[in-house]
Write an enzyme that holds these catalytic residues in place. Structure first.
Site, PDB file in Angstrom:
ATOM      1  CE  LYS A  85     -12.895 -22.194  -2.257  1.00 27.67           C
ATOM      2  NZ  LYS A  85     -13.521 -23.329  -1.571  1.00 27.67           N
ATOM      3  CD  GLU A 112     -12.171 -30.537   2.735  1.00 27.68           C
ATOM      4  OE1 GLU A 112     -13.055 -29.664   2.782  1.00 27.68           O
ATOM      5  OE2 GLU A 112     -11.001 -30.278   2.426  1.00 27.68           O
ATOM      6  NE  ARG A 134      -9.929 -20.375   1.453  1.00 32.25           N
ATOM      7  CZ  ARG A 134     -11.212 -20.596   1.765  1.00 32.25           C
ATOM      8  NH1 ARG A 134     -11.508 -21.316   2.830  1.00 32.25           N
ATOM      9  NH2 ARG A 134     -12.181 -20.109   1.034  1.00 32.25           N
TER      10      ARG A 134
HETATM   11  C1  LIG Z   1     -14.113 -23.695  -0.343  1.00 33.12           C
HETATM   12  C2  LIG Z   1     -14.041 -25.019   0.321  1.00 33.12           C
HETATM   13  C3  LIG Z   1     -14.578 -25.240   1.596  1.00 33.12           C
HETATM   14  C4  LIG Z   1     -15.370 -24.203   2.348  1.00 33.12           C
HETATM   15  O1  LIG Z   1     -14.625 -23.086   2.690  1.00 33.12           O
HETATM   16  P1  LIG Z   1     -15.348 -21.721   3.111  1.00 33.12           P
HETATM   17  O2  LIG Z   1     -14.219 -20.774   3.262  1.00 33.12           O
HETATM   18  O3  LIG Z   1     -16.061 -21.955   4.373  1.00 33.12           O
HETATM   19  O4  LIG Z   1     -16.287 -21.385   2.003  1.00 33.12           O
HETATM   20  C5  LIG Z   1     -14.396 -26.482   2.178  1.00 33.12           C
HETATM   21  N1  LIG Z   1     -13.758 -27.478   1.529  1.00 33.12           N
HETATM   22  C6  LIG Z   1     -13.240 -27.303   0.292  1.00 33.12           C
HETATM   23  C7  LIG Z   1     -12.543 -28.437  -0.361  1.00 33.12           C
HETATM   24  C8  LIG Z   1     -13.364 -26.072  -0.352  1.00 33.12           C
HETATM   25  O5  LIG Z   1     -12.850 -25.913  -1.560  1.00 33.12           O
END
Ligand SMILES: *Cc1c(COP(=O)(O)O)cnc(C)c1O
Length: 341
Positions: free
Chosen positions: A184, A220, A82
């Site tokens: 991210k 989300e 990622r």
């Molecule tokens: C990090 C993150 C998540 C959760 O991801 P995980 O890999 O499960 O920790 C969900 N949404 C956003 C916007 C994020 O930055």
């Protein structure tokens, strides 16, 4: 190895410096060898690309102690992959997956005294990130970068028991169509700060963001993916190009199918249909799943049948199974648990 004298059960979620961090610098077109250092500060130009144009991406995972006493991380290869896709989107040079996992492993091992004991509920949060470090004033990518991994011990997410959240449908968007919602990057968080401060002021725990194109579909929250359960026990999760692909959510889907024999659907979810769901949870590394009890859409309350006192039954099964796998109480699928010590 002697553990640090920390009150693990009462730790919060605040940065606390640990002894070592990993640093590798990218210069003249290549990543250097990298290694552990003790200095927790960074010195760079006031005009560094990260400071002016937010050229930075990050990851988050945790190291913890399993039932049989090993220090492990959960699926760090997926964090590496990622970070690679995040880096590419912001024109940051990729760090090979093997080097990422090695850096995380070395940093956690060096800070083993900060890894909370099994059963404490606390974990050692691991934060890998990379940023453009040299001066750039005309808008373009940096030429020099730093990849860094630090750790910080964090307390149990559900202190004093699980409390379902109350969230609101946000009037702000977190991502543009075809934008950067699926990576991210710090920039996605910068623009969420006002929305979350405002949500808290109005008495809500989180914002539910809708799809930026039509504002009719569930996306989300600021930092966690949604998982819903239908009244006939089907697990449903939103599909969209502007959602961050949560590793927890992807793991829970596999757990639902392979461990619990549940049907799973990844599809577009309209806000209109949320009132018909039986359970709702937010998934991410920090909490694994936080149950949602109530969703407020501009004065209209959607109260999930699971209520405000506990997790819904399917959410609970998913939570117990995934945390059981993580802690070594249940057999993990091949490659999920990365043993560090
Ligand atoms: C990090 C993150 C998540 C959760 O991801 P995980 O890999 O499960 O920790 C969900 N949404 C956003 C916007 C994020 O930055």
């Amino acid at each position: 190895m002697e553990k640090k004298n920390i009150d693990w059960a009462n730790l919060g979620f605040a940065y606390q410096k640990t002894d070592y961090r990993y640093v590798s610098n990218f210069r003249d077109g290549a990543w250097d060898e990298g290694g552990l250092i003790t200095d927790d500060t960074i010195t760079m130009s006031e005009c560094a690309c990260v400071l002016q144009y937010a050229q930075t991406v990050f990851e988050g995972l945790k190291a913890y102690t399993t039932e049989d006493g090993h220090i492990v991380t959960f699926r760090p290869d997926l964090n590496a992959q990622r970070l690679e896709s995040s880096a590419k989107r912001l024109e940051i040079p990729v760090l090979p997956e093997g080097r990422f996992v090695e850096a995380v492993t070395e940093t956690v091992r060096a800070n083993a005294a900060y890894v909370p004991p099994y059963g404490s509920g606390a974990t050692l949060y691991v934060r890998p990130f990379m940023f453009g470090s040299n001066a750039v004033i005309g808008v373009k990518p940096a030429d020099e970068y730093q990849f860094r991994v630090f750790t910080t011990p964090v307390g149990p997410y559900f202190k004093g028991g699980v409390k379902p959240l109350t969230i609101r449908v946000s009037d702000f968007d977190r991502a543009a169509p075809h934008g950067t919602g699926d990576i991210k990057a710090g920039l996605n968080y910068a623009m969420s700060l006002h929305a979350i401060v405002d949500a808290h002021k109005q008495g809500y725990d989180e914002n539910m963001y809708l799809d930026p194109g039509t504002r009719t579909k569930v996306e989300e929250t600021g930092g966690a993916n949604f998982l819903f359960v239908t009244r006939d026990n089907k697990v449903v999760t939103p599909k969209s190009g502007s959602i961050l692909p949560s590793i927890t959510r992807r793991s829970l889907i596999q757990v639902a199918q392979e461990y619990l024999g549940l049907e799973v659907e990844e599809r577009e979810i309209y806000l209109d249909e949320v009132k018909d769901f039986a359970e709702c949870g937010l998934c991410g590394t920090a909490a694994v799943i936080s149950p949602v009890g109530k969703i407020v859409d501009h004065g209209t309350e959607i109260c999930l049948p699971s209520g405000m006192a506990e997790m819904g039954p399917i959410t609970k099964k998913l939570y117990d199974t995934l945390t059981g796998i993580q802690m070594g109480r249940l057999k993990a699928p091949e490659g999920w648990i990365h043993v560090i010590a």
